[in-house]
Design a protein around this motif. Structure first.
Motif, short mmCIF file in Angstrom:
data_model
loop_
_atom_site.label_atom_id
_atom_site.label_comp_id
_atom_site.label_asym_id
_atom_site.label_seq_id
_atom_site.Cartn_x
_atom_site.Cartn_y
_atom_site.Cartn_z
N VAL A 84 3.71 -5.85 -9.50
CA VAL A 84 3.24 -4.72 -8.70
C VAL A 84 3.67 -4.83 -7.24
N GLN A 85 3.99 -6.05 -6.80
CA GLN A 85 4.41 -6.22 -5.41
C GLN A 85 5.77 -5.59 -5.13
N ARG A 87 6.87 -2.47 -6.41
CA ARG A 87 6.85 -1.09 -6.90
C ARG A 87 7.95 -0.24 -6.26
N ILE A 214 5.29 -0.09 -14.02
CA ILE A 214 4.44 -0.54 -12.91
C ILE A 214 3.44 0.56 -12.58
N THR A 217 -0.32 2.48 -7.13
CA THR A 217 -1.25 1.70 -6.31
C THR A 217 -2.67 2.17 -6.55
N GLU A 221 -6.15 -1.27 -3.22
CA GLU A 221 -5.37 -2.45 -3.57
C GLU A 221 -4.64 -3.01 -2.36
#
Length: 333
Positions: A84-85, A87, A214, A217, A221
């Motif tokens: 997810v870092q 995206r 993915i 957000t 978050e």
């Protein structure tokens, strides 16, 4: 042992390890407490935790499961699912050459324990991740996770062209790196504070055909605060938790952070503040909160709650903060 430097990372970094640990039957409570954390610290993925706490927690998980390759496997799962870092980088890229520089910049906004750089020539490309502090916690699992993240990405992108013998991994330790991830012949043991991964530059041309879904957000978050504001909020929270202890000072906070007091003082200077200013701010806000809630609260009681040596010293501080004494403040309500 205390470390040099202080870094903060989002609790989101710990999530992949906790997920795998719990699926394998691990009990997170003891592990988190051993790392100086509580479940409440992880309730919001944007919450800050220290670099040492992150490293310690992962080491504790590996020890609890008696699995030296725990972090490497967790990192492998994490990359396969879609980190997810990264995206924005993934959405904007079509090839590995496009993705890597963007991902490094995007990751840099979310973590501070490692600073990544990219070196490319016609033959070989290096992803270099150097720690920004000297850890007090062990680094075996941390190095293994870092190596696994990038090697797994390369294996997914290079696909049929992937050849592990053409990869090089340099780090202090390889005890946590499984042989099926990186053959021992590809590992170079180096006494430096980070991890470096090398691979053929021809792989940069490979399309980014990854089965990543993915998620968008989630609310909260990533907080809309600058790194400075986020760290200041963490320091205020830490002071608030200890504010009733008269002996609480910068040495105690440094001990909690596993850093040398002088290093912590340098960080306060870089933030444009001091321990005394942070403690004063927390005491002031707490005093006003108490008086707003209960104007009959005695100065002696408030002084004890805020760690003052006497009611008189609290009264002097309150007048310095507000321009009036606590008694005058009550009358003006």
């Amino acid at each position: 042992m205390v470390s040099e430097g202080i870094v903060f990372n989002r609790a989101l970094q710990l999530a992949p390890f906790i997920n795998l640990f719990e699926r394998r039957g691990g009990k997170t409570g003891p592990v988190l407490r051993a790392a100086g954390l509580e479940h409440s610290d992880l309730s919001d993925p944007a919450t800050l935790i220290t670099g040492n706490a992150l490293y310690r927690a992962v080491e504790e998980m590996a020890d609890a499961l008696d699995d030296p390759y725990f972090a490497a496997r967790a990192a492998e799962e994490f990359v396969k699912a879609g980190p997810v870092q990264a995206r924005q980088s993934f959405a904007a890229s079509h090839t590995l050459a496009e993705f890597l520089p963007l991902a490094i910049i995007e990751i840099d906004t979310q973590i501070s324990n490692i600073r990544y750089s990219l070196q490319i020539n016609a033959e070989f490309t290096l992803i270099r991740g150097e720690r920004t502090f000297t850890p007090a916690a062990p680094i075996v699992q941390a190095d293994a996770a870092t190596a696994s993240i990038w090697v797994t990405l390369l294996r997914l992108v290079a696909a049929e062209e992937f050849d592990p013998s053409r990869i090089s991994v340099s780090a202090q330790e390889n005890a946590g790196i499984p042989a099926d991830l990186v053959p021992r012949s590809s590992f170079l043991k180096r006494k430096w504070n980070g991890v470096q991964i090398g691979f053929p530059s021809e792989w940069l041309k490979r399309p980014l055909l990854l089965d990543w879904e993915i998620p968008p957000t989630r609310r909260g978050e990533f907080q809309n605060t600058s790194p400075r504001e986020a760290v200041l909020q963490w320091l205020e929270k830490a002071c608030l938790e200890e504010i009733g202890e008269r002996s609480f000072g910068i040495k105690h906070l440094a001990q909690r952070l596993d850093v040398h007091p002088k290093s912590l003082q340098r960080n306060f200077t870089r933030l444009g503040t001091s321990f005394q200013e942070i403690r004063d701010k927390v005491r002031r806000e707490r005093a006003l909160e108490i008086l707003d809630r209960d104007s009959s609260a005695l100065n002696e009681e408030i002084a004890e709650l805020l760690g003052f040596s006497s009611a008189a010293s609290f009264s002097r501080a309150f007048k310095r903060w507000t321009g009036v004494t606590p008694t005058e403040f009550r009358k003006n309500r």
